[in-house]
Write an enzyme that holds these catalytic residues in place. Structure first.
Site, PDB file in Angstrom:
ATOM      1  N   TYR A 144      -0.382   4.986 -10.582  1.00 50.38           N
ATOM      2  CA  TYR A 144       0.916   5.309 -10.003  1.00 50.38           C
ATOM      3  C   TYR A 144       0.884   4.939  -8.530  1.00 50.38           C
ATOM      4  O   TYR A 144      -0.071   5.250  -7.822  1.00 50.38           O
ATOM      5  CB  TYR A 144       1.202   6.807 -10.145  1.00 50.38           C
ATOM      6  CG  TYR A 144       2.494   7.266  -9.506  1.00 50.38           C
ATOM      7  CD1 TYR A 144       3.728   6.891 -10.046  1.00 50.38           C
ATOM      8  CD2 TYR A 144       2.488   8.082  -8.375  1.00 50.38           C
ATOM      9  CE1 TYR A 144       4.918   7.322  -9.455  1.00 50.38           C
ATOM     10  CE2 TYR A 144       3.676   8.514  -7.789  1.00 50.38           C
ATOM     11  CZ  TYR A 144       4.886   8.125  -8.340  1.00 50.38           C
ATOM     12  OH  TYR A 144       6.064   8.551  -7.765  1.00 50.38           O
ATOM     13  N   ASP A 239      -4.769   1.205  -3.265  1.00 51.86           N
ATOM     14  CA  ASP A 239      -3.896   2.351  -3.034  1.00 51.86           C
ATOM     15  C   ASP A 239      -4.781   3.583  -2.906  1.00 51.86           C
ATOM     16  O   ASP A 239      -5.263   4.118  -3.902  1.00 51.86           O
ATOM     17  CB  ASP A 239      -2.894   2.492  -4.186  1.00 51.86           C
ATOM     18  CG  ASP A 239      -1.967   3.695  -3.986  1.00 51.86           C
ATOM     19  OD1 ASP A 239      -2.224   4.515  -3.082  1.00 51.86           O
ATOM     20  OD2 ASP A 239      -0.988   3.806  -4.744  1.00 51.86           O
ATOM     21  N   LYS A 267      -0.666  11.432   1.692  1.00 48.53           N
ATOM     22  CA  LYS A 267      -1.251  12.757   1.450  1.00 48.53           C
ATOM     23  C   LYS A 267      -2.142  13.255   2.603  1.00 48.53           C
ATOM     24  O   LYS A 267      -1.631  13.780   3.576  1.00 48.53           O
ATOM     25  CB  LYS A 267      -1.947  12.750   0.084  1.00 48.53           C
ATOM     26  CG  LYS A 267      -0.900  12.399  -1.006  1.00 48.53           C
ATOM     27  CD  LYS A 267      -1.294  12.609  -2.420  1.00 48.53           C
ATOM     28  CE  LYS A 267      -0.076  12.461  -3.323  1.00 48.53           C
ATOM     29  NZ  LYS A 267      -0.047  11.315  -4.197  1.00 48.53           N
TER      30      LYS A 267
HETATM   31  C1  LIG Z   1       1.178  10.352  -4.520  1.00 49.60           C
HETATM   32  C2  LIG Z   1       0.870   8.907  -4.675  1.00 49.60           C
HETATM   33  C3  LIG Z   1       1.743   7.902  -4.230  1.00 49.60           C
HETATM   34  C4  LIG Z   1       3.129   8.208  -3.744  1.00 49.60           C
HETATM   35  O1  LIG Z   1       3.137   8.976  -2.607  1.00 49.60           O
HETATM   36  P1  LIG Z   1       4.489   9.820  -2.241  1.00 49.60           P
HETATM   37  O2  LIG Z   1       4.157  10.397  -0.915  1.00 49.60           O
HETATM   38  O3  LIG Z   1       4.653  10.805  -3.337  1.00 49.60           O
HETATM   39  O4  LIG Z   1       5.605   8.840  -2.190  1.00 49.60           O
HETATM   40  C5  LIG Z   1       1.318   6.598  -4.263  1.00 49.60           C
HETATM   41  N1  LIG Z   1       0.093   6.276  -4.741  1.00 49.60           N
HETATM   42  C6  LIG Z   1      -0.759   7.204  -5.199  1.00 49.60           C
HETATM   43  C7  LIG Z   1      -2.102   6.794  -5.683  1.00 49.60           C
HETATM   44  C8  LIG Z   1      -0.390   8.546  -5.213  1.00 49.60           C
HETATM   45  O5  LIG Z   1      -1.214   9.460  -5.726  1.00 49.60           O
END
Ligand SMILES: *Cc1c(COP(=O)(O)O)cnc(C)c1O
Length: 431
Positions: A144, A239, A267
């Site tokens: 994701y 990511d 995060k």
């Molecule tokens: C949470 C997450 C996102 C998206 O971040 P948001 O701040 O919710 O837009 C993208 N990549 C990964 C791996 C994530 O866990």
């Protein structure tokens, strides 16, 4: 456990907010529950409006690596707020946080702040496309990367297909350049690269997947991706929105010893405030406006509150490296504890743990990609979740999330959790 006040608030919230929540996973619909409404949190505990206490393993989905209400961050917030809340102009902390990230991360020369993980990946892909002057990207099923249009895809039928949108409102045209490959399957990537040797702008991956449960990439797979991206001149994007500054101070890149061309953060780097960042090699990042021609902007990007908190947290993590060893120890302790229980009870489930991230998969199939993750039992997870919830242990309400550990979680608390997991597994066994 009494949830009367949460129930009343939820009923009211549903009148004004779609589904009563501002992000779908908070709805707890997966586990046939209503959302809990939080009053406050402290250390490893979270307290809802009905006065129930929970040992929190969501940790705001990762950021609260020091636990809740940490004095360093609370005091820092008060201090910076007194100076002013927002200017839409430069502040010294922006440079400080950018330097911390560049110093921490392999191959990171420059970084741009945004306001969420979604913005970070969306922007990184635009920069990679502009830099390579190519259109297509490769992503992996089960990873994701936020909710931007071109990333809301799943693979169609067959191993090598164009993605299909996973949400109404995303036109097929928006995902026609997104190719979906199998996690940990280098051959599937090679095939696509060979088919479009001059048009793959980027390969984006969670180097340790955290959004299909915790699934680590094999080191050989990541090395193979690095080599393929070099061969075909595609941009390799890690990511690290979950893994950055959590798996190790230098993220999964440090953990595996592999340097991507670009990386995305979120995060943790905001310490709980909404932040994202993307960055990479100077040659690539110099293409970003106003330095270069590729446009990307944000009115509140690099806002003073988030920058200050991020700076405080990363500075702290940098000067307390033993924290990562301790988190990994706790993760391993929980993993071996759960595995022992599974063995005692004759349950053949899979436990994956990587540093402070852990998932118990309710399947007897060994897991290396989303294909195997799909074999997990939702019913078993729901029973497991409920048993722990009633005992005051809060897991993410989905079988495809990680348990997040923080510095505030103690071994004694983990022993309590293992006791209750034993209870939950007994119930699962009786299903
Ligand atoms: C949470 C997450 C996102 C998206 O971040 P948001 O701040 O919710 O837009 C993208 N990549 C990964 C791996 C994530 O866990």
């Amino acid at each position: 456990m009494n949830h009367q006040k949460s129930e009343a608030l939820f009923a009211k919230a549903c009148r004004y907010i779609p589904g009563g929540v501002n992000s779908p996973v908070r709805a707890f619909a997966n586990v046939k529950e209503i959302p809990l409404f939080v009053d406050h949190a402290d250390g490893a505990y979270l307290y809802d409006v009905d006065g129930n206490a929970y040992l929190d393993f969501i940790c705001s989905w990762g950021p609260m690596i020091l636990g809740h209400n940490h004095p360093l961050l609370v005091n820092g917030m008060e201090e910076v707020m007194r100076k002013g809340i927002s200017y839409g102009l430069c502040t010294p902390d922006e440079e400080h946080l950018a330097k911390l990230i560049c110093d921490a991360y392999r191959g990171m020369d420059m970084v741009r702040m945004v306001n969420s993980g979604t913005e970070a990946t969306m922007s990184a892909i635009r920069i990679a496309r502009g830099y390579t002057k190519r259109n297509k990207i490769i992503k992996f099923e089960g990873c994701y990367h936020g909710h931007s249009d071109c990333l809301l895809v799943k693979s169609g039928s067959g191993a090598l297909t164009f993605g299909t949108p996973t949400s109404p409102g995303v036109p097929e045209d928006m995902v026609k350049h997104t190719l979906v490959c199998r996690y940990n399957d280098l051959a599937s990537v090679k095939e696509v690269m060979e088919q479009y040797p001059d048009d793959i702008a980027a390969v984006i991956i969670e180097p340790v997947a955290g959004n299909m449960g915790v699934v680590g990439a094999n080191a050989s797979f990541l090395k193979g991706l690095r080599a393929l991206c070099d061969e075909y001149h595609s941009v390799l994007i890690f990511d690290e929105v979950i893994t950055g500054f959590r798996l190790a101070y230098g993220g999964a890149a440090q953990y595996y010893g592999i340097t991507p061309d670009m990386a995305c953060f979120g995060k943790i780097i905001g310490a709980g405030l909404p932040v994202g960042a993307y960055g990479g090699k100077k040659e690539i990042m110099s293409c970003v406006s106003p330095c270069g021609p590729i446009y990307q902007a944000g009115t509140l990007s690099g806002n003073p509150l988030a920058m200050h908190l991020g700076t405080l947290l990363l500075d702290y993590l940098k000067t307390h490296p033993h924290l990562y060893t301790e988190l990994a120890d706790k993760g391993h302790y929980l993993k071996t504890g759960i595995e022992k229980l599974l063995q005692e009870k004759g349950l053949p489930f899979q436990v994956h743990q990587c540093g402070s991230l852990l998932t118990l998969f309710f399947t007897d199939t060994a897991i290396s990609s989303y294909d195997e993750v799909k074999t997990c039992s939702q019913d078993m997870f729901t029973t497991y979740f409920h048993t722990l919830y009633e005992e005051g242990i809060l897991l993410a309400p989905s079988p495809y999330e990680a348990m997040f550990l923080s510095d505030a979680h103690t071994k004694e608390q983990l022993d309590y959790v293992l006791d209750k997991i034993a209870l939950a597994l007994d119930k699962v066994k009786r299903l």
